[in-house]
Design an enzyme around this catalytic site. Sequence first.
Site, PDB file in Angstrom:
ATOM      1  N   LYS A 202       0.856  -1.190   0.000  1.00  0.00           N
ATOM      2  CA  LYS A 202       0.000   0.000   0.000  1.00  0.00           C
ATOM      3  C   LYS A 202       0.889   1.236   0.000  1.00  0.00           C
ATOM      4  CE  LYS A 202      -3.923   1.741  -0.520  1.00  0.00           C
ATOM      5  NZ  LYS A 202      -4.621   1.467  -1.765  1.00  0.00           N
ATOM      6  N   SER A 408      -8.424  -0.020  -5.588  1.00  0.00           N
ATOM      7  CA  SER A 408      -8.740   0.431  -4.227  1.00  0.00           C
ATOM      8  C   SER A 408     -10.245   0.681  -4.098  1.00  0.00           C
ATOM      9  CB  SER A 408      -7.920   1.672  -3.879  1.00  0.00           C
ATOM     10  OG  SER A 408      -6.551   1.350  -3.812  1.00  0.00           O
TER      11      SER A 408
END
Length: 624
Positions: A202, A408
């Site tokens: 991430k 996402s």
Amino acid sequence: MIYIGKFFKGLWSAINFSRKLILNLVFFGILILIVLSIPQQEAQVHVPDGAVLNLNLNGSLVEELTYIDPVDAAFGEFFSSNDQPKEILIDDVVNVINSAAKDDRISILLLDLKSLHGAHLNKLNAITEAIVEFKATGKKVIAHGAYYSQSQYLLASYADEISLHPYGGVEIRGFANYPLYFKDALDKLKVTQHVFRVGTYKSAVEPFIRNDMSPAAKEANQLWLNELWSQYKTDIASAREFEVSNFDEKADQYLEKMKAVNGDYAQYALQNNWVDSLQTDQQLQAKLIEQVGTNSSGKTFKNITFNKYLKALNSQTNFALPQQDKVAVIVARGNIVDGKQKAGRIGGDSTAALLKKARLNPDVKAVVLRIDSGGGSMFASEVIRNEVLAVKEAGKPIIASMGSVAASGGYWIAMSADEIWAAPSTITGSIGVFGTILTFENSLNSIGVYSDGVATTELNNISLSRGISDKLSQVFQLGVENAYDKFISLVAAERGLDKEAVDQVAQGRVWTATQAKEFGLIDKLGNKQDAIAAAATLAQLQEFDVITIEQTLSEKDQFLKELLGSAMVSTLLEANSDSEHILEKLSVLFGGLGAQVVEQLNIVNEFNDPNHIYTRCLTCEVAY
């Protein structure tokens, strides 16, 4: 005192008179311009017989046009301002090419791509498919330009003939992902960063906590970039009928070939078989005049531009049956943020409202949610997903169709659909969560500004001017970890996957759709039309109309658009200003660096999740 009162009274009368005079002048000026513009508005577009369709695309290819305030749009034209984004709907381009293929008045398609900005592969592929269909009718496609960027060249490669100006060139350098990193800058400004994240890959917050890309992010990004580059080379090699190896990837190979042509970029492109001929604009014009004849002025070849042909198509009467079953398409494009947003951003409430509108429309039998987003607010994403579930519960099939990016939060709003479709080049995944809060207590202290006081509890100890306590930071991290667990749990449940298996391919890692399909994150590879057909099949529709459900303008905006959105400004007062957008000036000064900085900071500035928790892919942007 009497004289002073009279003075101010007279001054106010003068100011008030001036104000009314200016307003009246503006009003009558606009009224005159409207009257003068009426004949031009009503003029019909003439398509000459045997004409060349000049596909002179100007701007960026988008799934949905960004909302622009009608007043800003009108006065932007009035002052020839470049502040408004130049955008082209992909559907418009495809519609124009498909219509021209069946139009006996169009004999040749000319690809004039010099003003087309960079675009993702899936957007370009939608156009190349239309070009292939155009060629299948026996009509010719010609591409001509001074320079071809990578995006422009992909479209040009599908032409029957590619010509290049003798002093021009073709720029094919591969794909890259080079975000800017601000850690040292923030440290120098004494900004305190409170970052909470889950996921090995991430990397959305890395620009604010590092000065370089982490090894894990480099590994992941290199993988999907290589996949996109392979697709790009394969498409062009197939269209041009040469080997995939006909691309230089090593600097020494490139240098040797350039030495062989004495640094002549145009000859280099010709020798590589990237183009078929070198010719000037005048030579091309003479060639087309010979093939189709001259226009009414006798100065150039018989042609019609992209915008004029589109206008001609839009002026035709649509005889769609009003009561026929419909498949509704809803576009979700941009950063996902909380609340109501205009077109160009995905608002949790506003996008959910569009889905609700489709759900409550009895004529709509199926829905396609077209997604082009790197994500954003987790809360807003969940608001949209809830409405996706409501559409399913209403008995209407819903297909998620991924565009360039659906990562996402973009994946969050897709995962509960009946089926997920994506183009092979779609960037998806990035299943991870982060939270970020920047506080300025040290910055303020350095200039002598302090914050102090009392509170009834320790829980009210969060402030931009005071920072965040360690214990509350731990609370935030727990919230982010909980959000990540919810994310992968939902993916596992909605996609019928094992939670541990999802965790392994999640961790914030980005994938192309071809890779994601192997893991079960998507169902099928295909474009928007394929998704529409799939939605109709699930709804058992034989005949149907396709409608796009979009935000309607308010009565005020509609009035202003009709009042100011005519050709009055651009035709009567054109090109009288040299004003440039500040980002364009920065781009000129810093080679695009200024625009890149502002773009990254604008994304952060839009973060408005009520819980400060985001699922956003900041590394999904590719230099095309």
